[in-house]
Design a protein around this motif. Structure first.
Motif, PDB file in Angstrom:
ATOM      1  N   UNK A  43     -11.563 -26.874 -13.602  1.00 39.71           N
ATOM      2  CA  UNK A  43     -11.729 -25.780 -14.556  1.00 39.71           C
ATOM      3  C   UNK A  43     -10.618 -24.746 -14.322  1.00 39.71           C
ATOM      4  N   UNK A  44     -10.232 -24.026 -15.354  1.00 42.23           N
ATOM      5  CA  UNK A  44      -9.124 -23.070 -15.269  1.00 42.23           C
ATOM      6  C   UNK A  44      -9.321 -22.043 -14.159  1.00 42.23           C
ATOM      7  N   UNK A  45     -10.501 -21.441 -14.065  1.00 39.35           N
ATOM      8  CA  UNK A  45     -10.714 -20.399 -13.058  1.00 39.35           C
ATOM      9  C   UNK A  45     -10.610 -20.950 -11.638  1.00 39.35           C
ATOM     10  N   UNK A  46     -11.010 -22.183 -11.434  1.00 42.58           N
ATOM     11  CA  UNK A  46     -10.922 -22.802 -10.110  1.00 42.58           C
ATOM     12  C   UNK A  46      -9.467 -23.090  -9.763  1.00 42.58           C
ATOM     13  N   UNK A  47      -8.718 -23.644 -10.710  1.00 45.96           N
ATOM     14  CA  UNK A  47      -7.298 -23.908 -10.470  1.00 45.96           C
ATOM     15  C   UNK A  47      -6.563 -22.605 -10.157  1.00 45.96           C
ATOM     16  N   UNK A  48      -6.892 -21.546 -10.871  1.00 42.64           N
ATOM     17  CA  UNK A  48      -6.263 -20.243 -10.629  1.00 42.64           C
ATOM     18  C   UNK A  48      -6.589 -19.731  -9.228  1.00 42.64           C
ATOM     19  N   UNK A  49      -7.837 -19.834  -8.818  1.00 39.06           N
ATOM     20  CA  UNK A  49      -8.236 -19.369  -7.487  1.00 39.06           C
ATOM     21  C   UNK A  49      -7.519 -20.159  -6.402  1.00 39.06           C
TER      22      UNK A  49
END
Length: 136
Positions: A114-120
């Protein structure tokens, strides 16, 4: 490969763990869980299957296309772990993560996040972080 430390746990206490059977990822930094998430990996028993083993992030890139013979996909966060084109990245085209989705809608070997996980992960990682991928 070279151990990061000479103790029982030679990968250290900062690493990414991926369980392909559970379709789940955990990212530990300095021994603390930073993020965990369901994933979508490569389609099993095909040329698209995600490889198992101990890898490391060897580059960190943002805003690029991933291309192959049959696809061209935009990703916001790209963290490759192999010369064969396998890496961790966001996958906006995936409608869900986890479960058995990888068996029919799997990646070409990458770990879709998911985008937020990749960003983190991107914001808290660095080149050289071990990535352990296994089946259990």
């Amino acid at each position: 490969s070279k151990a990061l430390q000479r103790e029982t746990n030679d990968i250290g206490n900062t690493y990414i763990e991926v369980n392909l059977n559970e379709q789940h990822l955990w990212f530990y930094k300095d021994g603390k869980l930073i993020v965990e998430s369901d994933i979508v990996s490569g389609i099993p028993n095909t040329k698209r299957e995600t490889p198992t083993g101990v890898f490391k992030i060897w580059s960190r890139e943002t805003n690029r296309y991933l291309t192959g013979a049959t696809y061209r996909s935009w990703v916001n966060y790209w963290m490759p772990i192999s010369w064969g084109g396998v890496g961790l990245h966001d996958a906006l085209w995936q409608s869900s993560f986890g479960g058995n989705r990888y068996k029919t809608n799997g990646s070409h070997g990458c770990i879709n996040l998911p985008l937020d996980v990749a960003k983190t992960i991107y914001e808290n990682s660095y080149i050289g972080i071990p990535v352990i991928i296994y089946k259990k």
